[in-house]
Design a protein around this motif. Structure first.
Motif, PDB file in Angstrom:
ATOM      1  N   ARG A   1       0.821  -1.211   0.000  1.00 57.22           N
ATOM      2  CA  ARG A   1       0.000   0.000   0.000  1.00 57.22           C
ATOM      3  C   ARG A   1       0.858   1.266   0.000  1.00 57.22           C
ATOM      4  NH1 ARG A   1      -5.254   0.281   0.874  1.00 57.22           N
ATOM      5  NH2 ARG A   1      -5.288  -1.704   2.013  1.00 57.22           N
ATOM      6  N   GLU A   2       1.867   1.313   0.866  1.00 53.38           N
ATOM      7  CA  GLU A   2       2.680   2.519   0.944  1.00 53.38           C
ATOM      8  C   GLU A   2       3.506   2.746  -0.322  1.00 53.38           C
ATOM      9  OE1 GLU A   2       4.764  -0.425   3.884  1.00 53.38           O
ATOM     10  OE2 GLU A   2       2.758  -0.106   3.012  1.00 53.38           O
ATOM     11  N   THR A   3       3.917   1.659  -0.967  1.00 47.19           N
ATOM     12  CA  THR A   3       4.665   1.793  -2.221  1.00 47.19           C
ATOM     13  C   THR A   3       3.775   2.365  -3.317  1.00 47.19           C
ATOM     14  OG1 THR A   3       6.192  -0.002  -1.693  1.00 47.19           O
ATOM     15  CG2 THR A   3       5.909   0.548  -4.021  1.00 47.19           C
ATOM     16  N   LEU A   4       2.571   1.831  -3.440  1.00 49.19           N
ATOM     17  CA  LEU A   4       1.644   2.334  -4.454  1.00 49.19           C
ATOM     18  C   LEU A   4       1.280   3.791  -4.192  1.00 49.19           C
ATOM     19  CD1 LEU A   4      -0.750  -0.740  -4.823  1.00 49.19           C
ATOM     20  CD2 LEU A   4       1.154  -0.085  -6.323  1.00 49.19           C
ATOM     21  N   GLN A   5       1.080   4.127  -2.945  1.00 51.16           N
ATOM     22  CA  GLN A   5       0.743   5.516  -2.605  1.00 51.16           C
ATOM     23  C   GLN A   5       1.893   6.451  -2.963  1.00 51.16           C
ATOM     24  OE1 GLN A   5      -0.180   4.899   1.552  1.00 51.16           O
ATOM     25  NE2 GLN A   5      -2.393   4.806   1.173  1.00 51.16           N
TER      26      GLN A   5
ATOM     27  N   ALA B   1       1.670   9.332  -5.816  1.00 56.59           N
ATOM     28  CA  ALA B   1       1.916  10.730  -5.441  1.00 56.59           C
ATOM     29  C   ALA B   1       2.977  11.363  -6.337  1.00 56.59           C
ATOM     30  CB  ALA B   1       2.359  10.806  -3.986  1.00 56.59           C
ATOM     31  N   GLU B   2       3.862  10.524  -6.863  1.00 58.97           N
ATOM     32  CA  GLU B   2       4.925  11.019  -7.728  1.00 58.97           C
ATOM     33  C   GLU B   2       4.466  11.155  -9.179  1.00 58.97           C
ATOM     34  OE1 GLU B   2       8.771  12.575  -7.607  1.00 58.97           O
ATOM     35  OE2 GLU B   2       7.518  11.792  -5.998  1.00 58.97           O
ATOM     36  N   GLY B   3       3.252  10.697  -9.483  1.00 58.02           N
ATOM     37  CA  GLY B   3       2.712  10.836 -10.830  1.00 58.02           C
ATOM     38  C   GLY B   3       2.885   9.631 -11.720  1.00 58.02           C
ATOM     39  N   VAL B   4       3.398   8.530 -11.171  1.00 61.87           N
ATOM     40  CA  VAL B   4       3.540   7.308 -11.956  1.00 61.87           C
ATOM     41  C   VAL B   4       2.153   6.708 -12.186  1.00 61.87           C
ATOM     42  CG1 VAL B   4       4.570   5.007 -12.042  1.00 61.87           C
ATOM     43  CG2 VAL B   4       5.820   6.888 -10.967  1.00 61.87           C
TER      44      VAL B   4
ATOM     45  N   PHE C   1      -5.292   2.767  -8.394  1.00 63.56           N
ATOM     46  CA  PHE C   1      -4.918   2.418  -9.760  1.00 63.56           C
ATOM     47  C   PHE C   1      -5.614   3.296 -10.791  1.00 63.56           C
ATOM     48  CE2 PHE C   1      -4.195  -1.370  -7.213  1.00 63.56           C
ATOM     49  CZ  PHE C   1      -2.873  -1.629  -7.548  1.00 63.56           C
ATOM     50  N   ASP C   2      -4.880   3.579 -11.856  1.00 62.71           N
ATOM     51  CA  ASP C   2      -5.417   4.360 -12.962  1.00 62.71           C
ATOM     52  C   ASP C   2      -6.214   3.502 -13.930  1.00 62.71           C
ATOM     53  OD1 ASP C   2      -4.054   7.116 -12.583  1.00 62.71           O
ATOM     54  OD2 ASP C   2      -2.419   5.685 -12.344  1.00 62.71           O
TER      55      ASP C   2
ATOM     56  N   GLY D   1      14.173   4.575  -6.363  1.00 57.67           N
ATOM     57  CA  GLY D   1      14.434   5.707  -7.240  1.00 57.67           C
ATOM     58  C   GLY D   1      13.831   6.992  -6.725  1.00 57.67           C
ATOM     59  N   LEU D   2      12.699   6.894  -6.059  1.00 54.68           N
ATOM     60  CA  LEU D   2      12.059   8.086  -5.495  1.00 54.68           C
ATOM     61  C   LEU D   2      12.878   8.622  -4.337  1.00 54.68           C
ATOM     62  CD1 LEU D   2       8.317   6.969  -5.413  1.00 54.68           C
ATOM     63  CD2 LEU D   2       9.457   8.351  -7.127  1.00 54.68           C
TER      64      LEU D   2
END
Length: 231
Positions: free
Chosen positions: A105-109, A113-116, A142-143, A226-227
């Motif tokens: 969850r925290e990774t996806l968030q 938030a970074e626009g990925v 998810f988009d 990378g973030l």
């Protein structure tokens, strides 16, 4: 989005990658088998059958306990009735014994938030995919969600990846696929995108290293490295 992060689009498998779902799938299968006075299957058998979609898994279970072929199962007059019963049992079981893997969850968030752009791409049928995502409050992260019946074809056909590249105007070089099985690795290879794999999922009893992904990661926190370095 930071220019230092290498991916603009990340696609994820669902079962065995984001969420541990095998226990409740086994429960639903055995609920169904019991309903029709058939013997149960084991958890390990279910683990090894995961990957081609829930319908295919049910067919494999019925073939196993009936000592027959998948073709005979599909041709049986009562298969539609059994499949319908499984659907009821699986919807009832969703969320009862599944859980997110560490750092999901925290990774996806963080990525969102970074626009990925984030996409789920699974061979699970759409109605079950939605129930699982909703059970864990995951859908808003998810988009896009691509299930096994969203398009005319499913993994390892790369059509879903190509469709996302077009939808989000992202190049294959800036796209990553994350999964847990040979099906996921083959899907990424067929689309010529980078693929990372997790060792804890369902790969039909085989070690994920045998599929030769570009990288094996211990959990999803590797995606945010990378973030962190770009801050």
């Amino acid at each position: 989005m930071t220019e230092k992060y290498p991916y603009d689009l990340i696609l994820f498998d669902l079962d065995g990658t984001l969420i541990e779902t095998a226990p409740e799938i086994a429960d639903a299968v055995n609920d169904t088998l019991q309903r029709f006075d058939l013997p149960p299957v084991t958890q390990q058998q279910v683990n090894d059958w995961i990957g081609h979609g829930t319908r295919t898994l049910l067919i494999q279970a019925l073939a196993e306990v009936g000592h027959t072929t998948v073709e005979a199962v599909q041709a049986a007059d009562n298969f539609p009735q059994i499949e319908a019963a499984f659907g009821v049992h699986y919807e009832q079981r969703c969320g009862t014994r599944s859980h997110l893997y560490p750092h999901v969850r925290e990774t996806l968030q963080a990525l969102r938030a970074e626009g990925v752009k984030l996409v789920v791409m699974t061979n699970k049928e759409g109605r079950y995919t939605q129930v699982v995502l909703d059970a864990h409050q995951m859908a808003p992260l998810f988009d896009r969600v691509i299930s096994g019946d969203t398009l005319p074809v499913k993994k390892p056909n790369p059509a879903g990846i190509f469709d996302c590249l077009k939808q989000f105007s992202v190049s294959s070089e800036r796209t990553l696929f994350v999964g847990d099985s040979s099906i996921d690795v083959a899907t990424a290879r067929n689309a010529n995108v980078t693929v990372w794999a997790l060792p804890y999922g369902y790969n039909m009893g085989e070690a994920i290293e045998s599929c030769h992904p570009d990288r094996v990661i211990s959990d999803l926190s590797a995606l945010t490295a990378g973030l962190v370095s770009a801050v």
